[in-house]
Scaffold this motif. Sequence first.
Motif, PDB file in Angstrom:
ATOM      1  N   LEU A  79     -16.152  22.873 -57.529  1.00 40.64           N
ATOM      2  CA  LEU A  79     -15.022  22.690 -58.431  1.00 40.64           C
ATOM      3  C   LEU A  79     -13.770  23.201 -57.740  1.00 40.64           C
ATOM      4  N   ALA A  97     -22.662  21.765 -56.698  1.00 39.08           N
ATOM      5  CA  ALA A  97     -21.378  21.534 -57.368  1.00 39.08           C
ATOM      6  C   ALA A  97     -20.262  22.250 -56.629  1.00 39.08           C
ATOM      7  N   THR A 119     -21.482  26.014 -56.503  1.00 38.48           N
ATOM      8  CA  THR A 119     -22.854  26.308 -56.894  1.00 38.48           C
ATOM      9  C   THR A 119     -23.727  25.846 -55.745  1.00 38.48           C
ATOM     10  N   ASN A 175     -11.115  23.868 -61.281  1.00 39.95           N
ATOM     11  CA  ASN A 175     -11.965  23.436 -62.398  1.00 39.95           C
ATOM     12  C   ASN A 175     -12.191  21.924 -62.472  1.00 39.95           C
ATOM     13  N   GLU A 176     -11.863  21.188 -61.439  1.00 40.77           N
ATOM     14  CA  GLU A 176     -12.155  19.751 -61.381  1.00 40.77           C
ATOM     15  C   GLU A 176     -13.274  19.521 -60.377  1.00 40.77           C
ATOM     16  N   ALA A 177     -14.274  18.750 -60.789  1.00 38.52           N
ATOM     17  CA  ALA A 177     -15.443  18.502 -59.942  1.00 38.52           C
ATOM     18  C   ALA A 177     -15.074  17.614 -58.755  1.00 38.52           C
ATOM     19  N   GLU A 206     -19.531  15.054 -53.548  1.00 37.08           N
ATOM     20  CA  GLU A 206     -20.088  15.203 -52.213  1.00 37.08           C
ATOM     21  C   GLU A 206     -20.058  13.850 -51.495  1.00 37.08           C
TER      22      GLU A 206
END
Length: 180
Positions: free
Chosen positions: A77, A75, A115, A80-82, A85
């Motif tokens: 971000l 992950a 992450t 805070n926005e994903a 890939e």
Amino acid sequence: MATDTPLADPAELATWLRVPADDPLLLSTLRSASRRFRGAVRHEVNLVEDDVITLDGNGRESLLLPVWPTVEVTAVLLDNEALVEGTDYSWSEAGILRRLGCQVWPNRLRCIKVTYSHGWAEIPTDISDAVIEQARAAFRSEPGVKSKAVGGQSVTFETGVTSQWSEAVQRHQVQTGSDA
């Protein structure tokens, strides 16, 4: 560091020292050398899965994840926005996290959360060899003392590390900065 797992095989150290692999002093010395190596490189070394880190943006296309090898990025971000890939970013085993589509990472502090899994499931030979070398030296000596004489009360203190140790630490230490 979170683990006390030795970074080398106790049986290999036991062969060098000609003592049983379960000798308490051997095991303690090996754990100590492993902790010392982890402290020098500033990371766990063993495989760490799903580590969450917050990074500063650098205003460039690429930035470095602090610990390599990167095994997986699960992950990313940005504010805070994903990100996706293959569309928004890509990554390499060397720990490079690259923006795609002519984008750059913002030049802001603490705006990227990643992450990822990193480290080794099997410890590289240069690390285990350096740890064994340090453990061998420490096993038969008093901490900090290289030699001593009783009659004239002479004591010489052990300082420094071998070039093998220094090279392994330099090669495997946490990457600094956000430039790739």
